[in-house]
Design a protein around this motif. Structure first.
Motif, PDB file in Angstrom:
ATOM      1  N   PRO A 244       0.943  -1.328   0.008  1.00 28.91           N
ATOM      2  CA  PRO A 244      -0.033   0.109  -0.090  1.00 28.91           C
ATOM      3  C   PRO A 244       0.866   1.309  -0.060  1.00 28.91           C
ATOM      4  CG  PRO A 244      -0.069  -1.101   2.227  1.00 28.91           C
ATOM      5  CD  PRO A 244       0.635  -2.174   1.083  1.00 28.91           C
ATOM      6  N   ALA A 245       0.467   2.539  -0.332  1.00 29.61           N
ATOM      7  CA  ALA A 245       1.040   3.577  -0.688  1.00 29.61           C
ATOM      8  C   ALA A 245       1.196   4.233   0.597  1.00 29.61           C
ATOM      9  CB  ALA A 245       0.268   4.591  -1.534  1.00 29.61           C
ATOM     10  N   THR A 246       0.302   4.025   1.520  1.00 28.28           N
ATOM     11  CA  THR A 246       0.424   4.780   2.761  1.00 28.28           C
ATOM     12  C   THR A 246       0.169   3.435   3.835  1.00 28.28           C
ATOM     13  OG1 THR A 246      -1.845   5.417   2.790  1.00 28.28           O
ATOM     14  CG2 THR A 246      -0.404   7.084   2.602  1.00 28.28           C
ATOM     15  N   LEU A 247       0.950   3.291   5.023  1.00 32.05           N
ATOM     16  CA  LEU A 247       1.135   2.462   5.996  1.00 32.05           C
ATOM     17  C   LEU A 247       0.234   3.059   7.064  1.00 32.05           C
ATOM     18  CD1 LEU A 247       4.593   0.995   5.940  1.00 32.05           C
ATOM     19  CD2 LEU A 247       2.918   0.493   4.433  1.00 32.05           C
ATOM     20  N   ALA A 248      -0.783   2.011   7.310  1.00 31.56           N
ATOM     21  CA  ALA A 248      -1.729   2.498   8.388  1.00 31.56           C
ATOM     22  C   ALA A 248      -1.081   2.302   9.886  1.00 31.56           C
ATOM     23  CB  ALA A 248      -2.873   1.567   8.491  1.00 31.56           C
ATOM     24  N   ALA A 249      -1.570   2.584  10.862  1.00 32.67           N
ATOM     25  CA  ALA A 249      -0.925   2.336  12.375  1.00 32.67           C
ATOM     26  C   ALA A 249      -1.000   1.139  12.677  1.00 32.67           C
ATOM     27  CB  ALA A 249      -1.531   3.329  13.079  1.00 32.67           C
ATOM     28  N   LEU A 250      -0.466   0.562  13.363  1.00 36.06           N
ATOM     29  CA  LEU A 250      -0.672  -0.890  14.003  1.00 36.06           C
ATOM     30  C   LEU A 250      -1.626  -0.791  15.194  1.00 36.06           C
ATOM     31  CD1 LEU A 250       0.531  -3.888  14.110  1.00 36.06           C
ATOM     32  CD2 LEU A 250       1.860  -2.957  15.991  1.00 36.06           C
ATOM     33  N   THR A 251      -2.869  -1.280  15.155  1.00 40.98           N
ATOM     34  CA  THR A 251      -3.897  -1.080  15.994  1.00 40.98           C
ATOM     35  C   THR A 251      -4.498  -2.516  16.507  1.00 40.98           C
ATOM     36  OG1 THR A 251      -4.600   0.842  14.879  1.00 40.98           O
ATOM     37  CG2 THR A 251      -6.166   0.080  16.266  1.00 40.98           C
ATOM     38  N   LYS A 252      -4.571  -2.566  17.584  1.00 39.97           N
ATOM     39  CA  LYS A 252      -5.083  -3.924  18.467  1.00 39.97           C
ATOM     40  C   LYS A 252      -6.756  -3.904  18.411  1.00 39.97           C
ATOM     41  CE  LYS A 252      -3.130  -5.720  22.023  1.00 39.97           C
ATOM     42  NZ  LYS A 252      -2.865  -5.984  23.525  1.00 39.97           N
ATOM     43  N   VAL A 253      -7.170  -4.722  17.817  1.00 41.11           N
ATOM     44  CA  VAL A 253      -8.747  -4.543  17.749  1.00 41.11           C
ATOM     45  C   VAL A 253      -9.156  -6.009  18.406  1.00 41.11           C
ATOM     46  CG1 VAL A 253      -9.278  -3.341  15.795  1.00 41.11           C
ATOM     47  CG2 VAL A 253      -8.985  -5.715  15.528  1.00 41.11           C
ATOM     48  N   GLU A 254     -10.387  -5.900  19.112  1.00 33.38           N
ATOM     49  CA  GLU A 254     -10.901  -7.317  19.687  1.00 33.38           C
ATOM     50  C   GLU A 254     -11.796  -7.997  18.688  1.00 33.38           C
ATOM     51  OE1 GLU A 254     -13.314  -6.588  23.187  1.00 33.38           O
ATOM     52  OE2 GLU A 254     -13.694  -8.625  23.596  1.00 33.38           O
ATOM     53  N   THR A 255     -11.327  -9.177  18.584  1.00 37.17           N
ATOM     54  CA  THR A 255     -11.950 -10.376  17.345  1.00 37.17           C
ATOM     55  C   THR A 255     -12.536 -11.467  18.002  1.00 37.17           C
ATOM     56  OG1 THR A 255      -9.756 -11.132  17.277  1.00 37.17           O
ATOM     57  CG2 THR A 255     -10.644  -9.279  15.573  1.00 37.17           C
ATOM     58  N   PRO A 256     -13.895 -11.215  18.665  1.00 36.06           N
ATOM     59  CA  PRO A 256     -14.227 -12.292  19.523  1.00 36.06           C
ATOM     60  C   PRO A 256     -14.731 -13.586  18.339  1.00 36.06           C
ATOM     61  CG  PRO A 256     -15.825 -10.796  19.375  1.00 36.06           C
ATOM     62  CD  PRO A 256     -14.520 -10.049  18.881  1.00 36.06           C
ATOM     63  N   ASP A 257     -14.461 -14.829  18.708  1.00 37.02           N
ATOM     64  CA  ASP A 257     -14.715 -16.080  18.033  1.00 37.02           C
ATOM     65  C   ASP A 257     -14.287 -15.991  16.559  1.00 37.02           C
ATOM     66  OD1 ASP A 257     -16.317 -17.107  20.247  1.00 37.02           O
ATOM     67  OD2 ASP A 257     -17.932 -15.683  19.508  1.00 37.02           O
ATOM     68  N   CYS A 258     -13.175 -15.438  16.361  1.00 38.85           N
ATOM     69  CA  CYS A 258     -12.452 -15.590  15.022  1.00 38.85           C
ATOM     70  C   CYS A 258     -11.203 -16.450  15.051  1.00 38.85           C
ATOM     71  CB  CYS A 258     -12.033 -14.167  14.773  1.00 38.85           C
ATOM     72  SG  CYS A 258     -13.424 -13.001  14.386  1.00 38.85           S
TER      73      CYS A 258
END
Ligand code: ATP
Ligand code: MG
Length: 578
Positions: A244-258
């Motif tokens: 990708p042209a711009t790198l997003a920030a590293l972000t922690k997200v909750e992912t239940p039952d995945c």
């Protein structure tokens, strides 16, 4: 051969577990009988087919300067220990004799050949040589299947070349490849030669001869556009995708039952190609596991692709892998189902502390990935290789599949199933170096002998012939490998004079050197006899009956065609001899 005297009988039904047509027909038509899992007796008809294939193989090997010999199947353990394969060949049968002497049953014969080369080859004048034999092989296959397809005891034609140099081996190799095509074509089995993984054989390159077949155990990758073909264990493909042209920030997200890649991608709303799949393996150098030996390997691949275990092993430099246990994974601080490279310290190589992180090159063709957070139930978004995680090694460990881009022409490749019928290996000095099998060159200097090894399984080839040559009524043998050329059928009643004519024709055909199976059984009607003839599959059916005699001779039918013709006996002999 008189059918009234023949050993064994044709069967109406195939065994319930027989899934392959060849398995069903070879049993029903009395060619083979099971003895145990992966072990068969060749009944008299079956052994005749094997001998036909045997002869074709011997002729083609002799034509390229092969010398036929015969090596033992019982091998001293020391021969296999010397090359390191006593512990690395997983299918090797090992046994103990009196006094606890250890032996291997020959799974293949590189060990015997290189030991002979060590003793017999002295100088450059003794090279090149090509030797072969047609003999039994024993392999403790975990899952014998498909009748003659995968056996624990089978017959192989294996040839071995001994050369002065790699260049000499390279020069000879194409004549072997051509001989292989000749063998298979003569048997009525068109093959595709593909680049394959060298596996337990070791060495440099190998070509596998395969027959496309929906129930084949091999998967190969083919490009219809340019002809590229390779076993899936070795097939390459072009990785597609952009960073990708711009790198997003590293972000922690909750992912239940995945728990799966598909779950996570759907939950966050990204394509699977924007995720990274992480798989833990336990790598070890030897097939036999020794406690404490080996290392955890963390393998990464872009989420839309899969890891190929053989490619992974090759990228690791050999050895064996299995799925890591939950304990082994947790021991490095990773969480099964939520693992990623973020926060792991990659080791520099095998046998070094830390985690060996092997990544497929595909992770470079994308970014802002969704990856596990090594914490349940969390993932990161915006993860980027180089910035957020490092790897020990980038390599080609992803499996090529239908729709991927061809490494040669850029077209689209397709995954196809196939049966392997033969294999050619350029072994190089893999075996000669292990036992120091050298020759003295023109300057009196010792040089390692270059080896090649070339195998064809006779049993499997016979099964494949049947897979390709059959109809709803039975086998249709190509003339080249048929057990007999003529299936002579007598139809008639006692006292109508037909039997005497059939007997006389039988004697006449034999005297003319024709191979005849003669259905001389009394009291059976045309229906039963023709059914058996179709099942057994001999190329020519020749019938003597009251009707054929009325029309001046015999009724002749080709097994592969539906027309019948009436011929005189002289015309029949002319036809068979022509
Ligand atoms: P596969 O991948 O099917 O196990 P392989 O790569 O182990 O085969 P090689 O060691 O190259 O096979 O053996 C050469 C040939 O011997 C194969 O191409 C095949 O025709 C035959 N062969 C190998 N294993 C078996 C078996 N278990 N039963 C019957 N034939 C076999
Ligand atoms: Mg094998």
């Amino acid at each position: 051969m008189r059918l009234s005297h023949s050993f064994g009988k044709t069967l109406r039904e195939a065994p319930a577990e027989a899934e392959l047509v060849s398995h069903q027909l070879l049993i029903r038509a009395n060619y083979i009988r099971p003895v145990g899992a992966g072990m068969y007796t060749f009944m008299p008809f079956g052994y005749r087919v094997i001998r036909k294939i045997w002869r074709i193989l011997a002729e083609e090997m002799d034509a390229i300067d092969g010398q036929e010999m015969w090596m033992p199947n019982l091998n001293p353990a020391a021969l296999w220990q010397a090359t390191g394969r006593w512990n690395s060949v997983d299918v090797l049968f090992k046994l103990k004799g009196n006094g606890n002497r250890e032996y291997a049953l020959s799974a293949t014969h590189e060990e015997v050949v290189v030991d002979l080369a060590l003793r017999e080859i002295e100088s450059y004048r003794d090279l090149p040589r090509m030797v072969y034999h047609i003999s039994k092989k024993f392999r403790d296959e975990p899952r014998p299947r498909g009748g003659l397809m995968r056996l624990r005891e089978f017959i192989m034609k294996d040839a071995y070349t001994l050369d002065r140099s790699e260049a000499a081996l390279d020069e000879y190799y194409p004549s072997m490849i051509q001989a292989y095509f000749n063998v298979f074509n003569r048997c009525g089995v068109p093959t595709v030669a593909i680049n394959a993984d060298v596996g337990a054989m070791g060495g440099k390159t190998s070509q596998e001869f395969t027959v496309p077949h929906p129930q084949g155990e091999d998967v190969f990758i083919a490009c219809d556009n340019c002809g590229y073909a390779a076993n899936v264990e070795a097939a390459e493909f072009v990785r597609e995708g952009e960073r990708p042209a711009t790198l997003a920030a590293l972000t922690k997200v909750e992912t239940p039952d995945c728990k799966t890649i598909a779950d996570v991608a759907a939950f966050i709303g990204v394509p699977t190609s924007q995720t990274i799949k992480a798989v833990f393996y336990w790598w070890r150098p030897r097939y036999v596991e020794t406690p404490g030996e080996g290392q955890l390997v963390f393998a990464l691949v872009r989420g839309d692709l899969a890891i190929n275990d053989t490619k992974l092993v090759n990228a690791l430099g050999g050895g064996f892998v299995r799925a890591a246990t939950e304990d082994e994974i947790r021991a490095v601080g990773a969480v099964p189902g939520y693992a990623s490279g973020v926060g792991l310290t990659p080791a520099q190589g095998l046998q070094s502390p830390g985690v060996m992180v092997m990544a497929d090159t595909s992770i470079e063709y994308g970014g802002n990935y969704v990856v596990g957070a090594n914490e349940e139930p969390y993932h990161y978004t915006g993860a980027n290789y180089g910035r957020d995680f490092a790897v020990s090694k980038l390599a080609d460990i992803a499996q090529a599949d239908t729709g991927h881009k061809c490494p040669v022409c850029g077209g689209r490749i397709e995954a196809k199933r196939a049966i392997e019928v033969g294999h050619c290996f350029k072994l190089g000095t893999r075996y000669s170096a292990a036992v120091n099998a050298t020759y003295l060159d023109e300057n009196g200097q010792p040089q390692l002998i270059y080896m090649g090894s070339y195998g064809i399984g006779l049993d499997r080839l016979m099964a494949v012939v049947v897979e390709l040559h059959n109809d709803k009524d039975g086998i249709i043998w190509p003339d080249s490998v048929a057990p007999y050329q003529v299936h002579l059928v007598h139809i008639g009643k006692e006292g109508d004079g037909t039997k005497a004519r059939a007997e006389a024709l039988y004697e006449r055909l034999l005297a003319a050197g024709v191979e005849v199976l003669y259905d001389d059984r009394d009291g059976l009607g045309a229906g039963v006899k023709f059914k058996d003839a179709d099942l057994i599959g001999i190329p020519w059916r020749v019938t003597v009956s009251a009707r054929s005699l009325e029309q001046g001779g015999v009724e002749v039918k080709r097994r592969s065609a539906s027309e019948r013709q009436n011929l005189t006996e002289d015309q029949l002999l002319g036809l068979l001899k022509g």
